[in-house]
Design a protein around this motif. Structure first.
Motif, PDB file in Angstrom:
ATOM      1  N   THR A 172       0.856  -1.195   0.000  1.00 41.65           N
ATOM      2  CA  THR A 172       0.000   0.000   0.000  1.00 41.65           C
ATOM      3  C   THR A 172       0.887   1.237   0.000  1.00 41.65           C
ATOM      4  O   THR A 172       1.751   1.368   0.866  1.00 41.65           O
ATOM      5  N   PRO A 173       0.709   2.132  -0.997  1.00 42.50           N
ATOM      6  CA  PRO A 173      -0.221   2.052  -2.122  1.00 42.50           C
ATOM      7  C   PRO A 173       0.175   0.953  -3.103  1.00 42.50           C
ATOM      8  O   PRO A 173       1.325   0.529  -3.148  1.00 42.50           O
ATOM      9  N   PHE A 174      -0.816   0.548  -3.891  1.00 39.20           N
ATOM     10  CA  PHE A 174      -0.674  -0.620  -4.748  1.00 39.20           C
ATOM     11  C   PHE A 174      -0.138  -0.260  -6.128  1.00 39.20           C
ATOM     12  O   PHE A 174       0.697  -0.955  -6.683  1.00 39.20           O
TER      13      PHE A 174
END
Length: 391
Positions: A172-174
């Motif tokens: 995360t973030p992806f």
């Protein structure tokens, strides 16, 4: 403006960039990469198999050393398995799936086809990974054209492992690199970011190249990304021509209207296969495939370029002539693709440098009835010599 026209304009810009950077290129030590001996088979998908085509070599080879000193090697398919062993000459297929592909019809889930294409680790246990994600809208009846490539939408995603590469989970973030629009926009051609290089380090930052087909305002080519902490996926920034300032967003969840174009780095008109530092010369060496054109590439084949600072690269030199996966598959028996450089004497855990000798890794792809078929992962000894000493 047609795509071909935009490509010609962008290629012209790349060539002008090389001409403008002539002083930097001229100051580089003049070297030759030389292939020696005959290629050896590293992996034969017809003999070393868990569940074909899950083990079909389909990405540029990558490797790292885990916390026990064992090599974890990636070069296979979208059902991601590894080869493991004490050194590069003694690798065996591990049938455990470290990252699967969900064939999910919802493009916002980014779980259609996943390919681990780069890794980085400091301790051999905590591993950052870049995943080349493909969404094939035609498989789900979500494409307006009758052309597989025109339905193809690519994104680079972040995964990580906390167990030395035994299993990978989402970070995360992806989304690390995405076009500023969703997959239904611009169908009719391949779109997005794809085929990241290996992750490599100058001792202060880590980097990778990613290819893009471009869009309005964004030229096609290769863009350079940088991070000081690869395990933090939010830290990656792309180079805008002046600074590493661009952070991409998920277009399914955030507006991407304000995203600037990333700078195309010459001479890379196709994905950068790998970047490694030749320690003896203090030079970066990049290997990549290229198709014949009248400007920089006299024949189809695998080429290389050199640099000191990652932004100013030399003119390309031919390393291995021959058809690639981008050539006309109807006119040949075998293609060569997915080049990478790895060496047993690489220092650190991530195989981003070498001493005097290394191996060029590549995939030989048999072609049958204009389509790719069985594949062999090969390697051939590679030397760096002062220019003019080529045997």
């Amino acid at each position: 403006m047609s795509i071909d026209c935009r490509r010609r304009i962008a290629l012209g810009a790349l060539i002008l960039g090389l001409m403008a950077g002539g002083a930097e290129a001229a100051s580089l030590p003049q070297i030759d990469l030389v292939l020696g001996g005959t290629p050896d088979v590293v992996f034969d998908m017809n003999r070393q198999s868990c569940n074909p085509p899950d083990v079909m070599p389909d990405v540029n080879p990558r490797a790292f050393r885990d916390s026990r000193g064992m090599i974890v090697f990636f070069a296979l398919h979208s059902v991601n398995r590894t080869l493991r062993g004490p050194d590069l000459s003694h690798l065996k297929l591990d049938c455990h799936v470290v990252l699967d592909s969900g064939n999910d019809p919802d493009p916002a889930h980014y779980n259609d086809r996943n390919f681990i294409t780069a890794t980085w680790t400091e301790d051999g246990r905590n591993v950052a990974a870049l995943v080349h994600h493909e969404y094939h809208a035609d498989d789900f009846g979500r494409c307006r054209v009758n052309d597989a490539l025109g339905c193809w939408y690519n994104t680079i995603l972040a995964y990580h492992s906390t167990d030395g590469g035994a299993d990978f989970i989402r970070s995360t973030p992806f989304v690390i690199a995405a076009a500023p629009f969703t997959q239904d926009v611009g169908q009719g051609r391949h779109r997005g970011f794809f085929n990241p290089s290996n992750i490599f380090s100058d001792g202060r930052y880590e980097y990778f190249f990613a290819a893009t087909t471009g869009w309005e305002g964004q030229p096609f080519g290769a863009c350079l990304f940088r991070s000081a902490t690869p395990l933090d996926s939010a830290s990656w920034r792309a180079y805008d021509g002046h600074a590493f300032s661009i952070r991409y967003v998920d277009p399914y969840r955030q507006s991407a209207d304000a995203v600037k174009p990333c700078a195309q780095i010459a001479p890379f008109t196709s994905p950068v296969g790998a970047v490694v530092r030749a320690r003896q010369y203090g030079l970066w060496i990049a290997v990549f495939e290229a198709q014949h054109n009248e400007d920089m590439f006299p024949v189809d084949g695998i080429y290389y370029a050199t640099a000191r600072d990652l932004l100013h690269w030399s003119l390309p030199k031919l390393l291995r002539a021959g058809p690639t996966i981008s050539s006309d598959l109807c006119t040949m028996n075998n293609a060569v693709s997915y080049p990478s450089i790895l060496a047993d004497d690489s220092t650190g855990r991530n195989f981003d440098n070498f001493g005097s000798d290394a191996f060029l890794y590549f995939v030989v792809i048999a072609t049958e009835h204009c389509r790719p078929g069985a594949r062999l992962l090969m390697r051939q000894r590679l030397q760096v010599l002062p220019e003019g000493l080529r045997p």
